[in-house]
Design a protein around this motif. Structure first.
Motif, mmCIF file in Angstrom:
data_model
loop_
_atom_site.group_PDB
_atom_site.id
_atom_site.type_symbol
_atom_site.label_atom_id
_atom_site.label_comp_id
_atom_site.label_asym_id
_atom_site.label_seq_id
_atom_site.Cartn_x
_atom_site.Cartn_y
_atom_site.Cartn_z
ATOM 1 N N LEU A 174 0.775 -1.055 -0.007
ATOM 2 C CA LEU A 174 -0.065 -0.061 -0.039
ATOM 3 C C LEU A 174 0.739 1.129 0.036
ATOM 4 C CD1 LEU A 174 -2.935 1.377 -0.126
ATOM 5 C CD2 LEU A 174 -2.766 0.793 2.438
ATOM 6 N N VAL A 175 1.977 1.221 0.814
ATOM 7 C CA VAL A 175 2.884 2.335 0.684
ATOM 8 C C VAL A 175 3.311 2.578 -0.595
ATOM 9 C CG1 VAL A 175 5.420 3.066 1.372
ATOM 10 C CG2 VAL A 175 3.392 2.087 3.193
ATOM 11 N N GLY A 176 3.826 1.799 -1.547
ATOM 12 C CA GLY A 176 4.159 1.922 -2.844
ATOM 13 C C GLY A 176 3.268 2.321 -3.460
ATOM 14 N N ALA A 177 1.843 1.782 -3.698
ATOM 15 C CA ALA A 177 0.953 2.246 -4.417
ATOM 16 C C ALA A 177 0.542 3.860 -4.001
ATOM 17 C CB ALA A 177 -0.593 1.528 -4.307
ATOM 18 N N LEU A 178 0.701 4.134 -2.848
ATOM 19 C CA LEU A 178 0.330 5.477 -2.257
ATOM 20 C C LEU A 178 1.404 6.446 -2.858
ATOM 21 C CD1 LEU A 178 -1.017 4.864 1.120
ATOM 22 C CD2 LEU A 178 -2.381 5.652 -0.611
ATOM 23 N N ALA A 179 2.662 6.019 -2.857
ATOM 24 C CA ALA A 179 4.066 6.843 -3.099
ATOM 25 C C ALA A 179 3.604 7.072 -4.869
ATOM 26 C CB ALA A 179 4.959 6.294 -2.738
#
Length: 185
Positions: free
Chosen positions: A131-136
């Motif tokens: 999720l962190v990767g997608a949000l970034a």
């Protein structure tokens, strides 16, 4: 009508619901046998390690589903915003719009937590990392903090919806989360 169980994998959805309904500790072999239609001998045939092996297999199955339906798309989809929306749709469906508890979360809170600590921690770490990767990639500010908030909102929303016996709470929380995740403009 008798349930037809021919493979270990056939038992996993039933076992998952038993552990959701009773928790790990209260899900006795008698309850498991009654709900699966299998005697202790058959259960041990499929799961020689007993109830703990059953729960670990269910957690593995849940982890595989989330890897395929949620984590991998979050990591790999070129359209990060679409992947996040797909996650919300998948989560809503998986948890039956707030009517089904998160077994991983429930085990994380139970006295039996230590038995499954590595699987529980791995599940939440994989979700948060994806999720962190997608949000970034989608341009969200503070993707680390936002990912943590989203997971807490989903898990807390499930607990609140269940505690108040109002599944619509979960639906409303996901709707507000969608609004929050829209680009400013």
């Amino acid at each position: 009508m008798a349930r037809r169980i021919s493979e270990r994998a056939d038992l996993l959805p039933v076992l998952g619901e038993i552990f959701r309904d009773y928790g790990f500790e209260a899900a006795s072999l008698s309850v498991i046998g009654e709900r699966t239609g299998l005697g202790k001998g058959s259960l041990y045939h499929f799961f020689p390690g007993g109830k703990e092996e059953m729960a670990k297999a269910v957690l593995d199955e849940i982890g595989s589903w989330f890897e395929n339906e949620v984590f991998r798309p979050l990591r790999e989809d070129g359209d990060a915003a679409a992947a996040i929306e797909a996650m919300l749709v998948a989560v809503d469906g998986y948890f039956h719009s707030g009517r089904r508890i998160c077994l991983v979360g429930a085990l994380a809170l139970a006295d039996s937590r230590e038995r499954f600590a590595a699987q529980i921690a791995g599940y939440f770490a994989a979700w948060q990392d994806a999720l962190v990767g997608a949000l970034a990639r989608s341009g969200q500010a503070d993707p680390d903090g936002l990912a943590e908030e989203i997971l807490a909102l989903i898990q807390g929303g499930l607990v609140l919806a269940r505690a108040r016996d109002e599944a619509v709470i979960f639906t409303r929380l996901l709707a507000r989360l969608r609004l929050r995740l829209q680009p400013a403009g």
